[in-house]
Design a protein around this motif. Structure first.
Motif, PDB file in Angstrom:
ATOM      1  N   ASP A 232       0.927  -1.358   0.082  1.00 32.87           N
ATOM      2  CA  ASP A 232       0.124   0.142  -0.092  1.00 32.87           C
ATOM      3  C   ASP A 232       0.878   1.204   0.117  1.00 32.87           C
ATOM      4  O   ASP A 232       1.988   1.171   0.542  1.00 32.87           O
TER       5      ASP A 232
ATOM      6  N   ALA B  18      -0.461   8.281  -2.738  1.00 27.26           N
ATOM      7  CA  ALA B  18      -0.113   9.012  -4.170  1.00 27.26           C
ATOM      8  C   ALA B  18       0.541  10.138  -3.757  1.00 27.26           C
ATOM      9  O   ALA B  18       0.303  10.937  -2.947  1.00 27.26           O
TER      10      ALA B  18
ATOM     11  N   SER C  18      -2.976   4.062 -13.100  1.00 26.12           N
ATOM     12  CA  SER C  18      -3.070   2.632 -13.097  1.00 26.12           C
ATOM     13  C   SER C  18      -2.179   2.219 -14.236  1.00 26.12           C
ATOM     14  O   SER C  18      -2.161   2.518 -15.472  1.00 26.12           O
TER      15      SER C  18
ATOM     16  N   PRO D  77       1.225   0.754 -10.037  1.00 19.58           N
ATOM     17  CA  PRO D  77      -0.122   0.894  -9.336  1.00 19.58           C
ATOM     18  C   PRO D  77      -1.304   0.021  -9.939  1.00 19.58           C
ATOM     19  O   PRO D  77      -1.270  -0.018 -11.249  1.00 19.58           O
ATOM     20  N   SER D  78      -1.978  -0.653  -9.144  1.00 17.36           N
ATOM     21  CA  SER D  78      -3.204  -1.369  -9.815  1.00 17.36           C
ATOM     22  C   SER D  78      -4.256  -0.346 -10.139  1.00 17.36           C
ATOM     23  O   SER D  78      -5.447  -0.829 -10.672  1.00 17.36           O
ATOM     24  N   THR D  79      -4.372   0.794  -9.453  1.00 13.31           N
ATOM     25  CA  THR D  79      -5.649   1.701  -9.406  1.00 13.31           C
ATOM     26  C   THR D  79      -5.003   3.176  -9.917  1.00 13.31           C
ATOM     27  O   THR D  79      -4.055   3.261  -9.409  1.00 13.31           O
ATOM     28  N   THR D  80      -5.662   3.877 -10.452  1.00 15.72           N
ATOM     29  CA  THR D  80      -5.531   5.363 -10.683  1.00 15.72           C
ATOM     30  C   THR D  80      -5.859   5.866  -9.220  1.00 15.72           C
ATOM     31  O   THR D  80      -6.732   5.525  -8.477  1.00 15.72           O
ATOM     32  N   ALA D  81      -4.963   6.796  -8.661  1.00  9.19           N
ATOM     33  CA  ALA D  81      -5.348   7.595  -7.446  1.00  9.19           C
ATOM     34  C   ALA D  81      -4.907   9.040  -7.303  1.00  9.19           C
ATOM     35  O   ALA D  81      -3.816   9.317  -8.074  1.00  9.19           O
TER      36      ALA D  81
ATOM     37  N   TYR E 121      -3.370   3.789  -2.361  1.00  8.37           N
ATOM     38  CA  TYR E 121      -3.521   2.677  -3.160  1.00  8.37           C
ATOM     39  C   TYR E 121      -2.733   1.424  -3.237  1.00  8.37           C
ATOM     40  O   TYR E 121      -1.536   1.695  -2.515  1.00  8.37           O
ATOM     41  N   SER E 122      -2.707   0.536  -4.108  1.00 12.52           N
ATOM     42  CA  SER E 122      -1.899  -0.651  -4.015  1.00 12.52           C
ATOM     43  C   SER E 122      -1.063  -0.688  -5.051  1.00 12.52           C
ATOM     44  O   SER E 122      -1.603  -0.422  -6.240  1.00 12.52           O
TER      45      SER E 122
END
Length: 110
Positions: free
Chosen positions: A12, A15, A22, A35-39, A45-46
């Motif tokens: 974790d 940002a 992502s 990153p697995s997601t946009t933040a 984020y992870s």
């Protein structure tokens, strides 16, 4: 094992300024991750620190599977150029010089 916390394939993060997208490689401290997601800035984020990813690459270089790769945090690309860059990957597959994407095996370093 009572002291096992997590497998460690992803961690974790929070940002940084400008946020993260992502799938776009990020360096935070000594950890290069995807990153697995946009933040947005300041949002948790992870980020994967291990695995093979299709990533932005220097278009001036060809790669051969097994080449040591470095993260250029200024140009935001993977490169074979060690000077002023951070070691963090291995070419998972060959890449032609004209290609803007390459397959990078992330290798956490200390």
């Amino acid at each position: 094992m009572r002291n096992h916390f997590q497998p460690g394939n992803a961690l974790d993060f929070v940002a940084p300024a400008g946020g993260v997208a992502s799938g776009k490689t990020v360096k935070k401290g000594g950890l290069i991750h995807v990153p697995s997601t946009t933040a947005a800035e300041g949002v948790a984020y992870s980020g994967d620190i291990q695995g093979v990813f299709i990533a932005d690459a220097a278009t001036s270089q060809a790669w051969v599977q097994g080449d040591t790769l470095y993260w250029d945090d200024t140009g935001k690309v993977w490169t074979k150029t060690a000077t002023n860059n951070s070691k963090g990957g291995i070419a998972a597959y060959d890449k032609l010089a004209a290609e803007a994407l390459g397959k990078v095996l992330l290798v956490p370093t200390i």
